[in-house]
Design a protein around this motif. Structure first.
Motif, mmCIF file in Angstrom:
data_model
loop_
_atom_site.group_PDB
_atom_site.id
_atom_site.type_symbol
_atom_site.label_atom_id
_atom_site.label_comp_id
_atom_site.label_asym_id
_atom_site.label_seq_id
_atom_site.Cartn_x
_atom_site.Cartn_y
_atom_site.Cartn_z
ATOM 1 N N ASN A 1 -3.120 8.263 -5.825
ATOM 2 C CA ASN A 1 -2.983 9.712 -5.997
ATOM 3 C C ASN A 1 -2.819 10.106 -7.459
ATOM 4 O O ASN A 1 -3.414 11.079 -7.910
ATOM 5 C CB ASN A 1 -1.795 10.226 -5.181
ATOM 6 C CG ASN A 1 -2.075 10.114 -3.690
ATOM 7 O OD1 ASN A 1 -3.234 10.159 -3.263
ATOM 8 N ND2 ASN A 1 -1.027 9.938 -2.903
ATOM 9 N N GLU B 1 0.826 -1.214 0.000
ATOM 10 C CA GLU B 1 0.000 0.000 0.000
ATOM 11 C C GLU B 1 0.853 1.253 0.000
ATOM 12 O O GLU B 1 0.595 2.187 -0.756
ATOM 13 C CB GLU B 1 -0.966 -0.010 1.203
ATOM 14 C CG GLU B 1 -2.158 -0.901 0.925
ATOM 15 C CD GLU B 1 -3.059 -1.151 2.124
ATOM 16 O OE1 GLU B 1 -2.870 -0.483 3.167
ATOM 17 O OE2 GLU B 1 -3.939 -2.025 2.011
ATOM 18 N N ARG B 2 1.891 1.243 0.837
ATOM 19 C CA ARG B 2 2.700 2.454 0.950
ATOM 20 C C ARG B 2 3.510 2.730 -0.323
ATOM 21 O O ARG B 2 3.596 3.854 -0.784
ATOM 22 C CB ARG B 2 3.629 2.332 2.170
ATOM 23 C CG ARG B 2 4.213 3.655 2.586
ATOM 24 C CD ARG B 2 4.849 3.631 3.946
ATOM 25 N NE ARG B 2 5.993 2.752 4.023
ATOM 26 C CZ ARG B 2 6.052 1.633 4.755
ATOM 27 N NH1 ARG B 2 5.021 1.268 5.473
ATOM 28 N NH2 ARG B 2 7.146 0.894 4.772
ATOM 29 N N GLU C 1 -0.841 3.421 -2.733
ATOM 30 C CA GLU C 1 -1.163 4.818 -2.401
ATOM 31 C C GLU C 1 -0.647 5.809 -3.448
ATOM 32 O O GLU C 1 -1.411 6.675 -3.891
ATOM 33 C CB GLU C 1 -0.681 5.173 -0.996
ATOM 34 C CG GLU C 1 -1.676 4.700 0.059
ATOM 35 C CD GLU C 1 -1.087 4.636 1.456
ATOM 36 O OE1 GLU C 1 -0.073 5.332 1.718
ATOM 37 O OE2 GLU C 1 -1.625 3.893 2.283
#
Ligand code: ATP
Length: 338
Positions: free
Chosen positions: A330, A321-322, A326
């Motif tokens: 964005n 996710e990081r 994510e």
């Protein structure tokens, strides 16, 4: 011959516009497209084999729905060899409609060329857009991605192989594309790919290939199933099954005189070579001006390679996710709002 494709039955989200498109609707849309300067938006997920493109596509498509996925892996377009070609499992699709996944019978079509893919995927994408959904193009075959996306496609110019200077790689695209490139350090990816081959074998790749070869095809290097015959695993195990025909040796231990290990070794080597070539092609596109946003999944693979970790681990999920999800969310959010 004309190929018929299934229409998706399930929609990912209930907010979706009703799917009331007929063939005339598609034509209308194309007409509209020609007279409008604004290009249709599409999310394109690129990356070498094994990098997590399918996972990313589902994570994004369920977040930004309604979306539909168009597969651009040239082996996954065919029916059959689901494990060997690593098609996303039905339950992992989380009801996101997929197109060009196992839709073509290689007995009928032989091999699907990039031009044919361009022609057919264009119609599917127009159809998706006319139903007010966002198309995702997902898959590692850069020749398919290229043929579909460029404004002018010349089937005779192979922009990826051989001595072609980068000027001949077009960067004029017919869609407004948001490119996400899932990448990893190569040594780490290699190690992960080796492990993935073992996982695929555990999942039944050997049995699947035994069934594929359980016919009179072994001695005929025929045109039959031409497309799928190139899938990694098929040529490597063809030698094995020639020696130990699947019908004859059914139920016996698969490890025979090192022939099995040899096939597995070759599969691992060829998978590494494929990944390397795919990354080379992606970099060629980038040098030619394709605006690819690179996402680095190395940390995730490092974690997955650690002893005792498996894909259900939450640690692994948070690293994914990081580092990948994510930033992608964005990028896509900004792109869709533009
Ligand atoms: P090219 O057309 O130059 O071969 P490409 O970008 O069109 O490359 P790739 O996806 O790189 O296509 O596939 C090249 C080869 O890699 C295939 O012919 C096949 O041998 C193997 N391959 C690709 N995808 C898969 C897959 N999902 N499963 C098994 N083998 C694959």
């Amino acid at each position: 011959s004309k190929r018929r494709r299934r229409r998706p039955i399930l929609a990912a989200c209930t907010t979706a516009a009703p799917a009331t498109v007929s063939s005339s609707g598609v034509q209308q849309h194309n007409h509209h497209h020609r007279h409008q300067r604004k290009k249709d938006k599409m999310i394109v997920i690129m990356g070498a084999t094994g990098t997590g493109k399918s996972r990313l596509s589902i994570d994004l498509a369920t977040r930004f729905c309604p979306c539909e996925i168009v597969n651009s892996d040239k082996m996954q377009v065919y029916k059959g060899l689901d494990i060997t070609t690593n098609k996303i499992a039905f339950h992992d699709r989380r009801e996101v409609p997929h197109h060009f996944l196992g839709e073509f019978d290689t007995d009928e079509v032989g091999e699907l060329s990039p031009s044919e893919f361009r022609e057919q995927a264009e119609l599917t994408i127009s159809d998706i857009i006319s139903r007010k959904r966002t198309p995702f193009l997902v898959g590692g075959s850069n020749s398919f991605v290229y043929s579909l996306l460029v404004e002018e496609y010349d089937p005779d110019s192979d922009v990826f192989n051989g001595l072609v200077n980068s000027n001949s790689v077009s960067s004029e695209l017919r869609y407004d594309c948001c490119f996400l490139w899932v990448d990893s350090s190569l040594p780490v990816l290699y190690e992960y790919l080796d492990k993935r081959v073992d996982v695929m074998l555990d999942l039944g790749m050997f049995r699947e290939l035994a069934e594929f070869f359980d016919s009179d095809e072994l001695d005929r290097d025929s045109e039959i199933r031409a497309g799928l015959r190139k899938a990694i695993g098929v040529p490597e195990f063809q030698k094995y099954f020639k020696k130990y025909p699947p019908g004859k040796y059914k139920g016996l231990d698969r490890v025979r005189g090192g022939a099995y290990e040899e096939a597995v070794r070759e599969i691992k080597e060829n998978t590494r070579q494929l990944a390397k070539r795919q990354i080379g092609k992606i970099m060629r596109l980038r040098r030619a001006g394709w605006d690819l946003r690179r996402l680095d999944a190395t940390a995730m693979f490092r974690l997955l390679l650690m002893d005792g970790s498996d894909e259900d681990d939450s640690d692994w999920r948070s690293v994914w996710e990081r580092h990948v999800l994510e930033p992608s969310v964005n990028i896509v959010k900004r792109f869709l709002e533009e």
